[in-house]
Design an enzyme around this catalytic site. Sequence first.
Site, mmCIF file in Angstrom:
data_model
loop_
_atom_site.group_PDB
_atom_site.id
_atom_site.type_symbol
_atom_site.label_atom_id
_atom_site.label_comp_id
_atom_site.label_asym_id
_atom_site.label_seq_id
_atom_site.Cartn_x
_atom_site.Cartn_y
_atom_site.Cartn_z
ATOM 1 N N TYR A 251 -15.276 2.407 9.296
ATOM 2 C CA TYR A 251 -13.941 2.706 9.375
ATOM 3 C C TYR A 251 -13.379 2.937 10.796
ATOM 4 O O TYR A 251 -12.578 2.689 11.726
ATOM 5 C CB TYR A 251 -13.285 3.240 8.569
ATOM 6 C CG TYR A 251 -11.409 3.467 8.352
ATOM 7 C CD1 TYR A 251 -10.551 2.808 7.842
ATOM 8 C CD2 TYR A 251 -11.191 5.085 9.415
ATOM 9 C CE1 TYR A 251 -9.607 2.891 7.825
ATOM 10 C CE2 TYR A 251 -10.180 5.306 8.686
ATOM 11 C CZ TYR A 251 -9.312 4.250 8.589
ATOM 12 O OH TYR A 251 -7.702 4.392 8.479
ATOM 13 N N GLY B 65 0.470 -1.295 0.001
ATOM 14 C CA GLY B 65 0.312 0.077 0.022
ATOM 15 C C GLY B 65 0.897 1.068 0.273
ATOM 16 O O GLY B 65 1.878 1.103 -0.191
ATOM 17 N N GLY C 33 -4.120 -2.119 -2.239
ATOM 18 C CA GLY C 33 -2.530 -1.288 -2.537
ATOM 19 C C GLY C 33 -2.643 -2.521 -4.051
ATOM 20 O O GLY C 33 -2.943 -2.825 -4.733
ATOM 21 N N THR D 201 -2.436 11.741 5.606
ATOM 22 C CA THR D 201 -1.089 11.949 4.807
ATOM 23 C C THR D 201 -0.996 11.709 3.250
ATOM 24 O O THR D 201 -2.531 10.815 2.999
ATOM 25 C CB THR D 201 -0.277 10.136 5.312
ATOM 26 O OG1 THR D 201 -0.615 11.306 6.895
ATOM 27 C CG2 THR D 201 0.831 10.272 5.244
#
Length: 316
Positions: free
Chosen positions: A145, A10, A36, A175
């Site tokens: 999540y 990923g 990924g 990020t």
Amino acid sequence: MRILITGGAGFIGSHLCDRYLAEGHEVIAMDNLSTGSTDNIVHLAGHPRFSFVKHNVTNYIYVAGPLDMVLHLASLPSPVDYLNYPIQTLKVGALGTHNSLGLALAKQAKFLLASTSEVYGDPLVHPQDESYWGNVNPVGPRGVYDESKRFAEALTMAYHRYHHVDTRIVRIFNTYGPRMRADDGRVVPNFICQALRGEPLTVYEDGSRTRSFGYVDDLVEGIVRLMATDVEGPVNLGNPVELTILEFAQLTLKVTGSASEIVFVHPTDERTRDDPKQRCPDISKAKAALGWEPRVPVEEGLRKTADYFRVKLGLV
Ligand code: UDP
């Protein structure tokens, strides 16, 4: 050290593979390649200290030989992905974390849980420090999540307290960087790809929601320091420079030199339901415990990310 990285193909996992290999360690990347991609690790093919195992960590994990560290990054962290695959998201956060912790216990390995700023939900405390318990809607679309990561944190602490596994929890704030998927639906790849293609930048609702964007190299440095330090409980890692999404769209245009327009859109699916209104990390704990703070300014990180997407989109 011999290190297993789940989610190793990923975005963040592959950067961690690079870093630990560069430090001379042996790295096993495990990934089911649902979000990924082998593109992220293709440069490591044939490396004598690197191997890749295609496996879904929701199922029992078998690794032959000793392990010094298990870094559990496997997850579906983009809202668009977890809205499309809600049950897989819950399973990897719950069952995947259980299997990864069981492996760490069996191998007497240090364990890292990649948790998230989403444990704070739509925060009522600002900026968020690690003592805040959060404001999460368990039955909303983001709950799949958020609750899976909250459960994962509880399970990690239970393995620490009951089985004495040497655990770390990192709460990762937004990020970005090279190797994000162009189509993962998150704001950074969306805006950069839209800007590079000359398409309108899609600001959801009125653009007043805030986020704080951290560059992937800074996050990797923080994680490496966290693994090398004894720290009780979760640690926030993120860049406290907070921007509204409208400001972020304007910055993306500036950095890419794009003439795209900015449009305000109101998605009719559940994408923006329970969307946190504001988010900014309090990084006092990371500063004090790890001597860490972000080094890469947002403009510089965005420039590097745009360079990556220019190549990925075939624009150079
Ligand atoms: N967003 C946006 N336009 C996009 C994608 C996202 O305005 O094309 C907004 C989204 O509603 C949220 C913020 O940008 O307020 C960050 O969204 P992202 O999906 O990147 O991550 P989140 O922090 O919500 O997990």
